[in-house]
Design a protein around this motif. Sequence first.
Motif, PDB file in Angstrom:
ATOM      1  N   SER A  76       0.854  -1.195   0.000  1.00 37.58           N
ATOM      2  CA  SER A  76       0.000   0.000   0.000  1.00 37.58           C
ATOM      3  C   SER A  76       0.887   1.240   0.000  1.00 37.58           C
ATOM      4  O   SER A  76       2.105   1.163   0.219  1.00 37.58           O
ATOM      5  N   GLY A  77       0.265   2.363  -0.219  1.00 35.09           N
ATOM      6  CA  GLY A  77       1.011   3.605  -0.204  1.00 35.09           C
ATOM      7  C   GLY A  77       0.206   4.750  -0.769  1.00 35.09           C
ATOM      8  O   GLY A  77      -0.995   4.625  -1.054  1.00 35.09           O
ATOM      9  N   ASN A 103       4.414   1.055   1.761  1.00 35.55           N
ATOM     10  CA  ASN A 103       4.329   0.138   2.890  1.00 35.55           C
ATOM     11  C   ASN A 103       4.049  -1.278   2.386  1.00 35.55           C
ATOM     12  O   ASN A 103       3.200  -1.484   1.504  1.00 35.55           O
ATOM     13  N   TYR A 104       4.786  -2.218   2.942  1.00 41.14           N
ATOM     14  CA  TYR A 104       4.529  -3.637   2.630  1.00 41.14           C
ATOM     15  C   TYR A 104       4.469  -4.395   3.951  1.00 41.14           C
ATOM     16  O   TYR A 104       5.414  -4.379   4.738  1.00 41.14           O
ATOM     17  N   LYS A 105       3.330  -5.053   4.189  1.00 43.30           N
ATOM     18  CA  LYS A 105       3.089  -5.665   5.483  1.00 43.30           C
ATOM     19  C   LYS A 105       2.676  -7.115   5.335  1.00 43.30           C
ATOM     20  O   LYS A 105       1.817  -7.451   4.515  1.00 43.30           O
ATOM     21  N   LEU A 111       6.391  -9.177   9.104  1.00 38.15           N
ATOM     22  CA  LEU A 111       7.234  -8.059   8.728  1.00 38.15           C
ATOM     23  C   LEU A 111       6.415  -6.895   8.184  1.00 38.15           C
ATOM     24  O   LEU A 111       5.433  -7.096   7.481  1.00 38.15           O
ATOM     25  N   ASN A 112       6.868  -5.692   8.515  1.00 33.00           N
ATOM     26  CA  ASN A 112       6.267  -4.474   7.969  1.00 33.00           C
ATOM     27  C   ASN A 112       7.400  -3.562   7.516  1.00 33.00           C
ATOM     28  O   ASN A 112       8.212  -3.098   8.317  1.00 33.00           O
ATOM     29  N   LEU A 113       7.498  -3.322   6.208  1.00 37.54           N
ATOM     30  CA  LEU A 113       8.516  -2.441   5.639  1.00 37.54           C
ATOM     31  C   LEU A 113       7.871  -1.115   5.254  1.00 37.54           C
ATOM     32  O   LEU A 113       6.783  -1.100   4.678  1.00 37.54           O
TER      33      LEU A 113
END
Length: 804
Positions: A235-236, A274-276, A280-282
Amino acid sequence: MKITILLLILISASITAFPQTTVSGRILSQDDRQPLINSTVSVYLSGTSDLVTGVITNEEGRFSISNLPAGEYDYLISYIGYESVKRQVLTGVLNKVLDLGNILMKPASMELNEVNVVGQKQVVSPALDKKSYSAESFISGSAGSALDIIKTLPGVVIDQESRIILRGSDKVAILIDGKQSSLTGFGSQKGLESIPASQIESIEIINNPSAKYDAAGMAGIVNIIFKKSAGKGFSGDFGITPGIGMLTRRKADLPTGMPSYSDNWKLTPSLNLNYKTEKLNLFWQSYLIHQRRLPNNEFTTRFYDSGDMTESQVAENRSQNHYNLKLGLDWNLTPKQTITLFGLYDYEWHIDTTRVWYFGNQDYVSPLRRWGFHESEGTGFTNVTLQHKYRFQQAGHELNSQVLFTKGWEDETYNLSQDGPSPYPVINSDKTRVLAPEYVYLVSTDYTRPLPFGRMEAGIQGKLRHMPITYTVTKDPSNTALIYDFGDWSRWDEDMAGGYMNLISEFSKFDIEAGLRGEYTSVKYRFAPNPYFNEDQYDYFSLFPNIRFTLKAGRSNKISLFYNRRIDRPGEDILRIFPKYDDPELLKIGNPSLRPQFTQNFELAHKYLWQSGSFYTSLYHKIIDDYFTRIYIQDPVHNEITIKAYENLGRAANTGIEITLDQKISAWWKVSASANMYRNTIFAHSGQIDFPEPQSYSIVKRSDAPFFTKVISQLNLPNDLRIEMTGQLFSAKNIGQGRELSRGGVDLGIKKSFLGSKLELSLAATDIFNTMGIRQEIAGEGFQVEYQNFYETQVFSLLCRYKF
């Protein structure tokens, strides 16, 4: 029975319309303290047989019930072969988690009378010392910066230096996600104009902070909460904000041949990713600010006792670029542990160019003096933060630790010039440069333990700050305006260690919050030997208590009493002995002997709620010891120079009333009105300033009752169209040696959503009529000053943001 309980769990998950609480506990046998596995915990509406939800304890005898709306409940705990236990619990919005602790059950085989155990009621009520505002709710600042959002909030004032003022004071601590951050100068008010509003989730105003928070900030705390991704996957959002400022002029420029900037273009693109996953959440957060600004446009008219008059203008024409990048990860190491690691890079660079010409007795043909400067400044920091969260078995029982390192820098160069006329020489070689790196090391640990009647908070913190500064002066000794020599280096160190404990106890008719924070601070300020200032070194230990008592006169009527003690420490920027020469006849210099000011805050607050609105009233009183502010004094050696420096002025007091009314007029129209009136008293004080030679000054006792008011009207129209208009008025008020005149302004915001709210357009117009400039009248020894700063307050911005 178990099937019924499981069905009720599914039903209760849909109850999310109101503030919700999690209630946890552990069921044990009274005989051997062993967990009672598969005990049944049933939740009923208090005094009825209406079953709301229920759970079954796990292999450790623990249970946790979430998503409970505010209300009174009966908890019935049963297990085969044991006497049932009943507890009454009230939930609300103050605590998100309540822990009933260990609940002991007696075997039913014991020959005892009927047992009915009734526990204390836990009440959660809205806290009157904390106001939380969604950033999305205030449209007129949504296309700008964090400062643009904050200045639209009820009860908030912004001064000419872009500093936040709460209840008449600019001593406000700024936190990011509840912590001091390098983004805002570790609690100071730096950088707020460089944080895009689009990255902010909400803003909290805490007028009476508990011991959990740092003791800095006599007026309170503004806590900025950044957005976080909730959903899994990628997302972003991408945004771009063009804008233009200073479309109109408040006052014509003096004839210097270099007009002040107007029609100032601006562009702010931003990208958040954002990658979750489960583990892990980057995240990536970034923005760029590219703009022209007019941060200062100062008109100064000096009237001397001799009858002479001089006029000057300092218009800081600024070209600016600002870059910010945050990159990090959250790693769920185990179900109980999360590690967060992120890095932050921030760099801002600008060029200021101006001419400062002096005109005497309204003669605009032949200037008395022609001065100019070209400033190039780069500031920034690199930050690395490691955080660890450990969750105990009980819900809400947590230990949070943080280690932080920041390296900051400031590189400021002034090229000064003078083109006569006689007796002022032609100067082309004067140049000053300040190199000011900063190193910050911070370690903190915070512990939270839910209790049956509230929660306990405790923590410790250590912080080291080190600034080795180099100051370089280039000049021709026989032909220069740099008349004072302060040496070429300084070293500033501030070390602090602190700890706190805070307890919140909640009951059906009242609640109490009490805490104590202790802080030890050591300050060293060393510099090259010079004839004007002496090195300074001191340390001190201070206690900062807080207490709040809230009486609940019904569900919609709350009355609170507060007391807390706060501190405001002078930072290196106002201690710095190296002056600024942007105006050669106004020497701005720090004071290395400045000491902290301490404030005692007393407050009585009341909030009344009804279905369509609320009314908040607060009576407050502040006692300030060793109050510090800027003073103006004439240079006894060079009479044409006015010195502007900081001094401790003894004692001051502030007594006021603050009111806020929120009312929903209709389904589509909401109005919020706030007002603050206070009596600000500066007591008589006499002192001595040592630069450039010992000279006495005196401040007479002065008192006045300024006020400000703000009205916000919000329209929620069909087709996702929202319109907001804000009007504000600030009365005249006393300042250290004079008076600041009244001012006011109007802001407008329009917001429209498209594509199922994925595309968002926002138009923000601040100070539409360009009326928010500062006007001051100052009385000094041997002179009077009229000061006006018609800096850039009028800005029109258009935000386009797409969420994916």
